[in-house]
Design a protein around this motif. Structure first.
Motif, PDB file in Angstrom:
ATOM      1  N   LEU A  90      11.803 -21.423 -25.079  1.00 27.69           N
ATOM      2  CA  LEU A  90      10.352 -21.587 -25.209  1.00 27.69           C
ATOM      3  C   LEU A  90       9.989 -23.052 -25.476  1.00 27.69           C
ATOM      4  O   LEU A  90       8.986 -23.553 -24.949  1.00 27.69           O
ATOM      5  CB  LEU A  90       9.794 -20.673 -26.293  1.00 27.69           C
ATOM      6  CG  LEU A  90       9.812 -19.180 -25.959  1.00 27.69           C
ATOM      7  CD1 LEU A  90       9.362 -18.355 -27.165  1.00 27.69           C
ATOM      8  CD2 LEU A  90       8.952 -18.869 -24.743  1.00 27.69           C
ATOM      9  N   ALA A  93      10.245 -24.840 -22.155  1.00 30.89           N
ATOM     10  CA  ALA A  93       9.075 -24.535 -21.332  1.00 30.89           C
ATOM     11  C   ALA A  93       7.847 -25.307 -21.824  1.00 30.89           C
ATOM     12  O   ALA A  93       7.080 -25.844 -21.013  1.00 30.89           O
ATOM     13  CB  ALA A  93       8.808 -23.031 -21.335  1.00 30.89           C
ATOM     14  N   ALA A  94       7.657 -25.379 -23.129  1.00 24.23           N
ATOM     15  CA  ALA A  94       6.527 -26.130 -23.681  1.00 24.23           C
ATOM     16  C   ALA A  94       6.642 -27.611 -23.311  1.00 24.23           C
ATOM     17  O   ALA A  94       5.654 -28.239 -22.912  1.00 24.23           O
ATOM     18  CB  ALA A  94       6.460 -25.959 -25.197  1.00 24.23           C
ATOM     19  N   ALA A  98       4.314 -25.872 -20.127  1.00 21.83           N
ATOM     20  CA  ALA A  98       3.891 -24.467 -20.113  1.00 21.83           C
ATOM     21  C   ALA A  98       2.989 -24.153 -21.296  1.00 21.83           C
ATOM     22  O   ALA A  98       3.115 -24.745 -22.366  1.00 21.83           O
ATOM     23  CB  ALA A  98       5.112 -23.550 -20.156  1.00 21.83           C
ATOM     24  N   GLN A  99       2.120 -23.177 -21.088  1.00 18.68           N
ATOM     25  CA  GLN A  99       1.393 -22.558 -22.196  1.00 18.68           C
ATOM     26  C   GLN A  99       2.378 -21.576 -22.819  1.00 18.68           C
ATOM     27  O   GLN A  99       2.914 -20.716 -22.122  1.00 18.68           O
ATOM     28  CB  GLN A  99       0.181 -21.793 -21.681  1.00 18.68           C
ATOM     29  CG  GLN A  99      -0.814 -22.605 -20.916  1.00 18.68           C
ATOM     30  CD  GLN A  99      -1.828 -21.693 -20.224  1.00 18.68           C
ATOM     31  OE1 GLN A  99      -2.010 -20.542 -20.585  1.00 18.68           O
ATOM     32  NE2 GLN A  99      -2.476 -22.225 -19.207  1.00 18.68           N
ATOM     33  N   VAL A 100       2.620 -21.709 -24.120  1.00 15.64           N
ATOM     34  CA  VAL A 100       3.646 -20.891 -24.772  1.00 15.64           C
ATOM     35  C   VAL A 100       3.033 -20.060 -25.890  1.00 15.64           C
ATOM     36  O   VAL A 100       2.245 -20.567 -26.689  1.00 15.64           O
ATOM     37  CB  VAL A 100       4.770 -21.778 -25.354  1.00 15.64           C
ATOM     38  CG1 VAL A 100       5.783 -20.949 -26.127  1.00 15.64           C
ATOM     39  CG2 VAL A 100       5.460 -22.551 -24.238  1.00 15.64           C
ATOM     40  N   TYR A 114       6.538 -15.517 -24.871  1.00 16.78           N
ATOM     41  CA  TYR A 114       6.086 -15.668 -23.488  1.00 16.78           C
ATOM     42  C   TYR A 114       5.651 -17.091 -23.212  1.00 16.78           C
ATOM     43  O   TYR A 114       5.182 -17.804 -24.110  1.00 16.78           O
ATOM     44  CB  TYR A 114       4.906 -14.733 -23.213  1.00 16.78           C
ATOM     45  CG  TYR A 114       5.292 -13.281 -23.201  1.00 16.78           C
ATOM     46  CD1 TYR A 114       5.577 -12.637 -22.003  1.00 16.78           C
ATOM     47  CD2 TYR A 114       5.405 -12.558 -24.376  1.00 16.78           C
ATOM     48  CE1 TYR A 114       5.943 -11.297 -21.981  1.00 16.78           C
ATOM     49  CE2 TYR A 114       5.774 -11.228 -24.362  1.00 16.78           C
ATOM     50  CZ  TYR A 114       6.039 -10.604 -23.163  1.00 16.78           C
ATOM     51  OH  TYR A 114       6.411  -9.294 -23.141  1.00 16.78           O
ATOM     52  N   PHE A 115       5.806 -17.499 -21.937  1.00 19.84           N
ATOM     53  CA  PHE A 115       5.183 -18.746 -21.483  1.00 19.84           C
ATOM     54  C   PHE A 115       4.594 -18.512 -20.104  1.00 19.84           C
ATOM     55  O   PHE A 115       4.947 -17.556 -19.415  1.00 19.84           O
ATOM     56  CB  PHE A 115       6.165 -19.925 -21.491  1.00 19.84           C
ATOM     57  CG  PHE A 115       7.265 -19.895 -20.468  1.00 19.84           C
ATOM     58  CD1 PHE A 115       7.058 -20.364 -19.170  1.00 19.84           C
ATOM     59  CD2 PHE A 115       8.532 -19.440 -20.799  1.00 19.84           C
ATOM     60  CE1 PHE A 115       8.082 -20.370 -18.235  1.00 19.84           C
ATOM     61  CE2 PHE A 115       9.564 -19.442 -19.871  1.00 19.84           C
ATOM     62  CZ  PHE A 115       9.334 -19.910 -18.579  1.00 19.84           C
ATOM     63  N   ARG A 122       3.352 -15.223 -15.981  1.00 18.32           N
ATOM     64  CA  ARG A 122       3.999 -15.069 -17.274  1.00 18.32           C
ATOM     65  C   ARG A 122       5.494 -14.804 -17.157  1.00 18.32           C
ATOM     66  O   ARG A 122       5.943 -14.004 -16.336  1.00 18.32           O
ATOM     67  CB  ARG A 122       3.369 -13.908 -18.064  1.00 18.32           C
ATOM     68  CG  ARG A 122       1.913 -14.099 -18.422  1.00 18.32           C
ATOM     69  CD  ARG A 122       1.750 -15.297 -19.349  1.00 18.32           C
ATOM     70  NE  ARG A 122       0.485 -15.323 -20.023  1.00 18.32           N
ATOM     71  CZ  ARG A 122      -0.542 -16.082 -19.636  1.00 18.32           C
ATOM     72  NH1 ARG A 122      -0.472 -16.830 -18.586  1.00 18.32           N
ATOM     73  NH2 ARG A 122      -1.658 -16.080 -20.342  1.00 18.32           N
TER      74      ARG A 122
END
Length: 146
Positions: A90, A93-94, A98-100, A114-115, A122
């Motif tokens: 996560l 991804a951030a 990404a929106q995490v 989730y991201f 998603r």
């Protein structure tokens, strides 16, 4: 028909941005790139993630894509060996933009978060200690084969 999925194909609004996210941000290696059309990544032993430019996707499939308000009703999942790896993925991804959503303990006994990729699709990152969760993580499969 065999019970398996060979490709997961996502129609994306900006192929270059999605490629930067998956390749540059998450560190995936493209297997095939057709500029302006499609990028494919090996996502498992016999599974390919295919990112198609939305217009090329519509031409390929013969129909328009539609998007409305709310979430796309599909989640892609990436299972890992430990809860700490959920947090690490996560963070990756951030860092990739990404929106995490934060990870938490789940009522089904696992730990996940989730991201969202650049198109809002998603991904769940999960540690699932049960047999089906272990079956999808390389090196942890305990399911007898027929």
């Amino acid at each position: 028909m065999e019970q398996r999925i060979s490709f997961v194909t996502l129609a994306v609004a900006d192929l270059a941005a999605s490629t930067r996210f998956y390749a540059g941000g998450l560190g995936w290696r493209p297997e095939l790139e057709v500029p302006g059309e499609v990028v494919m990544f090996a996502a498992g032993e016999r599974l390919v993630l295919s990112l198609w430019d939305r217009a090329a996707f519509e031409a390929e499939t013969g129909g328009p894509t539609t998007r409305g308000p709310g979430l796309v009703p599909v989640v892609l999942s990436h299972n890992v060996e430990t809860p700490a790896l959920v947090d690490a993925v996560l963070r990756l991804a951030a860092d990739a933009g990404a929106q995490v959503g934060g990870a938490r303990d789940r009522e089904w006994g696992g730990y996940s978060g989730y991201f969202a990729d650049p198109d809002g699709l998603r991904w769940e990152v999960a540690w699932n200690p049960g047999p089906i969760g272990l079956r999808v993580v390389p090196g942890t499969d305990t399911t007898p084969r027929a």
